[in-house]
Design a protein around this motif. Structure first.
Motif, PDB file in Angstrom:
ATOM      1  N   HIS A 190       0.820  -1.203   0.000  1.00 13.77           N
ATOM      2  CA  HIS A 190       0.000   0.000   0.000  1.00 13.77           C
ATOM      3  C   HIS A 190       0.862   1.263   0.000  1.00 13.77           C
ATOM      4  N   GLN A 191       2.173   1.133   0.366  1.00 10.38           N
ATOM      5  CA  GLN A 191       3.067   2.274   0.296  1.00 10.38           C
ATOM      6  C   GLN A 191       3.701   2.428  -1.092  1.00 10.38           C
ATOM      7  N   ARG A 192       3.624   1.402  -1.910  1.00 13.22           N
ATOM      8  CA  ARG A 192       4.198   1.468  -3.258  1.00 13.22           C
ATOM      9  C   ARG A 192       3.165   1.952  -4.283  1.00 13.22           C
ATOM     10  N   VAL A 193       1.912   2.095  -3.861  1.00 17.19           N
ATOM     11  CA  VAL A 193       0.847   2.545  -4.759  1.00 17.19           C
ATOM     12  C   VAL A 193       0.232   3.814  -4.152  1.00 17.19           C
ATOM     13  N   GLY A 231     -13.984   2.562  -6.822  1.00 11.32           N
ATOM     14  CA  GLY A 231     -14.292   3.703  -5.970  1.00 11.32           C
ATOM     15  C   GLY A 231     -14.719   3.348  -4.560  1.00 11.32           C
ATOM     16  N   GLN A 232     -14.852   2.008  -4.265  1.00 12.39           N
ATOM     17  CA  GLN A 232     -15.241   1.574  -2.928  1.00 12.39           C
ATOM     18  C   GLN A 232     -14.023   1.012  -2.190  1.00 12.39           C
ATOM     19  N   GLN A 233     -13.997   1.229  -0.883  1.00 18.83           N
ATOM     20  CA  GLN A 233     -12.883   0.735  -0.084  1.00 18.83           C
ATOM     21  C   GLN A 233     -13.094  -0.735   0.243  1.00 18.83           C
ATOM     22  N   CYS A 234     -11.983  -1.424   0.446  1.00 14.61           N
ATOM     23  CA  CYS A 234     -12.037  -2.838   0.799  1.00 14.61           C
ATOM     24  C   CYS A 234     -12.626  -3.016   2.192  1.00 14.61           C
ATOM     25  N   VAL A 235     -13.278  -4.177   2.398  1.00 16.06           N
ATOM     26  CA  VAL A 235     -13.875  -4.483   3.694  1.00 16.06           C
ATOM     27  C   VAL A 235     -13.377  -5.838   4.149  1.00 16.06           C
ATOM     28  N   VAL A 236     -13.535  -6.091   5.454  1.00 11.36           N
ATOM     29  CA  VAL A 236     -13.178  -7.385   6.026  1.00 11.36           C
ATOM     30  C   VAL A 236     -14.265  -8.381   5.651  1.00 11.36           C
ATOM     31  N   PRO A 287      -8.341  -0.522   6.761  1.00  8.47           N
ATOM     32  CA  PRO A 287      -7.558   0.724   6.647  1.00  8.47           C
ATOM     33  C   PRO A 287      -6.753   0.787   5.357  1.00  8.47           C
ATOM     34  N   MET A 288      -6.521  -0.363   4.696  1.00  9.25           N
ATOM     35  CA  MET A 288      -5.758  -0.390   3.445  1.00  9.25           C
ATOM     36  C   MET A 288      -6.323  -1.498   2.558  1.00  9.25           C
ATOM     37  N   PRO A 289      -6.127  -1.397   1.248  1.00 11.56           N
ATOM     38  CA  PRO A 289      -6.710  -2.403   0.335  1.00 11.56           C
ATOM     39  C   PRO A 289      -6.031  -3.764   0.495  1.00 11.56           C
ATOM     40  N   GLY A 348      15.966   3.776  -0.599  1.00 10.69           N
ATOM     41  CA  GLY A 348      15.783   2.442  -0.047  1.00 10.69           C
ATOM     42  C   GLY A 348      15.540   2.421   1.445  1.00 10.69           C
ATOM     43  N   ALA A 349      15.773   3.563   2.144  1.00 10.10           N
ATOM     44  CA  ALA A 349      15.581   3.623   3.592  1.00 10.10           C
ATOM     45  C   ALA A 349      14.238   4.264   3.905  1.00 10.10           C
ATOM     46  N   TRP A 350      13.596   3.793   4.959  1.00 11.40           N
ATOM     47  CA  TRP A 350      12.308   4.341   5.370  1.00 11.40           C
ATOM     48  C   TRP A 350      12.463   5.792   5.801  1.00 11.40           C
ATOM     49  N   CYS A 351      11.392   6.534   5.653  1.00 12.15           N
ATOM     50  CA  CYS A 351      11.355   7.873   6.247  1.00 12.15           C
ATOM     51  C   CYS A 351      11.282   7.752   7.769  1.00 12.15           C
ATOM     52  N   LEU A 352      11.718   8.813   8.458  1.00 13.16           N
ATOM     53  CA  LEU A 352      11.780   8.773   9.916  1.00 13.16           C
ATOM     54  C   LEU A 352      10.411   8.903  10.555  1.00 13.16           C
ATOM     55  N   THR A 353       9.393   9.246   9.778  1.00  7.82           N
ATOM     56  CA  THR A 353       8.046   9.325  10.315  1.00  7.82           C
ATOM     57  C   THR A 353       7.337   8.004  10.085  1.00  7.82           C
ATOM     58  N   PRO A 354       6.458   7.591  11.029  1.00  6.92           N
ATOM     59  CA  PRO A 354       5.742   6.324  10.825  1.00  6.92           C
ATOM     60  C   PRO A 354       4.745   6.433   9.673  1.00  6.92           C
ATOM     61  N   GLY A 355       4.424   5.278   9.060  1.00  3.51           N
ATOM     62  CA  GLY A 355       3.434   5.268   7.986  1.00  3.51           C
ATOM     63  C   GLY A 355       4.053   5.543   6.629  1.00  3.51           C
ATOM     64  N   LYS A 356       3.324   6.295   5.797  1.00  6.81           N
ATOM     65  CA  LYS A 356       3.751   6.530   4.415  1.00  6.81           C
ATOM     66  C   LYS A 356       4.932   7.482   4.361  1.00  6.81           C
TER      67      LYS A 356
END
Length: 525
Positions: free
Chosen positions: A417-420, A438-443, A454-456, A497-505
């Motif tokens: 979900h971070q690569r898209v 246009g609809q979000q994924c569901v459990v 929270p993510m597809p 190639g290294a993550w950002c210092l903030t959590p998430g995207k």
């Protein structure tokens, strides 16, 4: 006094163009030369020249406000005042037990000696040869005011760049009256103000008999004595003197011939006084028991607090056993203080020998420990205080190495979900949960079935990632697609190639840079 405003400092510099300024020893300074600092965005001030190593010079002077020079203003004002009366005096800035210079000013007059206490560092000695004159912050108990009739005080008021000395007289149950120094005199009793003259005159003048209409003027001597005993009981309660209360109760037992109505009042006052004295004695005994227990538990702060409370509660005197406990507590606190200072000296010696090529973070840990130990000490002394100030300042200039970067994260291990981009999450139907465009994924399984994810799902995002590659194969076009983690982050400085210092995207600036490189078809290295 150095002017605080820049325009005033310009005039000050011109006036003192050929003068030099030095850090005053009588102000607790180091005696080295000073320069003037002119600022337009903050107040101007004196400053030391930097040391030979280029670091800021560290001065042992702790107080820098205008009140820190009050002892010098007192000397100048009193000297001028006495000379105008044809009298000269000697002045001494004593430092008993190593207290800071300026806490006490001794004034030696031809026949008398005054000791001015500008702060609470040195307790007044009322039985010594000198007469104490107290600053406004120095407390005095009611017993002393009653026994001495009055106590003189001193205060200094700012007037422009000068300090004006004023003398006050405080008496029991009366507010302090203040006078200019020119209104005061030196008499056989010592320092005298107009209020002192009134108090002495009132004490030495016998009171006249007052006639009250409608009341009998003559009262039996026993009744007069009974009224006096009840007043003394009230005074004993007010001053918390149990010894005085018990003494008055014994006198009440021996008094006979009092009128019946007054006798009932006297008996009730005696009973209440004995109950109060018993309660105060029990409270006092509990204080000493807690003090002994605190020493047994090795709780220095608790011992110090209880010792202060006991000294206030036993102003009317202590038994020999109580004095022994107080001396033990004082000895214990002195031993604790000596142990702290010894530990402090060991840490200072260890830090001063710290190798120059060692990791500064180890040195910071030692300095932090040093400052923590020093915070619990009472009297460090000038040398230790200067060392603490030195290391506290040097700590800000240590060359700490940069924080190690986060480990590199291969692109294939980056969550899908971070690569898209979020805008492309719902461009296709989801093969797992059936969500449409246009609809979000569901459990779709378990107790949370039907709730929005929270993510597809990964199966929904994988075609979005594979589509550019398939189009390139179909048309024979090699298109470079940059992902966010393929480029360094402009915001947090992380490498590709290294993550950002903030959590998430990743940071938005990083994603924007990846889109720009994709549009420009920049080849990836």
């Amino acid at each position: 006094m150095l002017p605080l405003e820049a325009i005033e400092l310009d005039a000050f510099r011109q006036q003192h163009e050929h003068d030099t300024f030095w850090c005053g020893l009588l102000l607790g300074g180091c005696g080295l030369q000073l320069t003037t600092k002119l600022y337009t965005d903050r107040v101007c001030h004196f400053a030391h020249y930097p040391g030979s190593d280029g670091h800021p010079h560290l001065c042992g002077r702790r107080a820098r406000g205008v009140a820190s020079a009050d002892h010098l203003y007192v000397k100048a004002a009193v000297d001028t005042w006495l000379r105008a009366r044809g009298t000269q005096a000697g002045f001494d800035f004593i430092q008993p037990d190593g207290v800071p210079v300026g806490s006490v000013v001794d004034i030696q007059l031809p026949q008398r000696k005054l000791r001015v206490h500008l702060d609470q560092e040195v307790a007044p000695d009322w039985d010594a040869e000198h007469e104490p004159v107290l600053g406004v912050s120095v407390p005095v108990d009611s017993d002393t005011l009653i026994r001495r009739w009055y106590v003189n005080r001193i205060r200094l008021d700012s007037e422009g760049t000068a300090r004006r000395v004023r003398i006050g007289t405080e008496a029991f149950a009366r507010p302090t009256e203040w006078f200019a120094l020119d209104e005061c005199e030196i008499t056989d009793r010592g320092l005298s103000t107009p209020a002192v003259e009134r108090i002495v005159h009132a004490r030495n003048t016998p009171s006249s008999t007052r006639w009250t209409p409608g009341k009998k003027q003559e009262e039996p001597a026993q009744d007069v004595q009974a009224h006096e005993l009840m007043r003394r009981l009230l005074y004993a309660r007010r001053t918390k003197s149990t010894d005085l209360a018990k003494e008055v109760c014994r006198e009440i037992d021996e008094l006979a011939g009092v009128s019946p109505q007054l006798q009932r009042q006297l008996d009730a006052a005696r009973r209440n006084a004995l109950l109060w004295a018993e309660k105060e004695t029990e409270t006092r005994r509990d204080l000493f028991d807690r003090l002994s227990q605190a020493m047994a538990d090795q709780k220095a702060r608790r011992v110090k607090s209880l010792l202060t409370e006991i000294k206030m509660a036993t102003r009317d005197g202590r038994t020999e056993e109580e004095n022994h406990t107080v001396r033990e507590a004082a000895t214990y606190l002195a031993a604790v203080e000596a142990a702290k200072l010894a530990h402090l000296d060991t840490l200072l010696e260890d830090i001063n020998r710290f190798p120059a090529n060692e990791d500064p973070r180890h040195l910071k840990s030692k300095v932090d420990q040093l400052l923590q130990v020093a915070a619990g000490a009472v009297k460090l002394g000038e040398h230790r205080q200067a060392q603490l100030n030195l290391w506290s300042t040097r700590l800000r200039y240590l060359p700490f190495p940069p924080r190690p970067a986060a480990p590199l994260r291969p692109q294939e291990h980056v969550p899908m979900h971070q690569r898209v981009g979020r805008a492309y999450w719902t461009t296709r139907p989801c093969p797992q949960c059936g969500a449409g465009r246009g609809q979000q994924c569901v459990v779709y399984g378990g107790p949370r079935t039907g709730r929005i994810r929270p993510m597809p799902h990964a199966d929904r995002l994988q075609p979005v990632i594979d589509e550019p590659q398939e189009q390139q194969k179909e048309h024979g076009v090699v298109q470079t697609v940059w992902q966010a983690y393929d480029v360094p982050c402009p915001d947090c400085g992380q490498e590709a190639g290294a993550w950002c210092l903030t959590p998430g995207k990743p940071h938005s600036a990083r994603s924007k840079r990846a889109r720009e490189l994709t549009a420009q078809q920049e080849p990836r290295l």
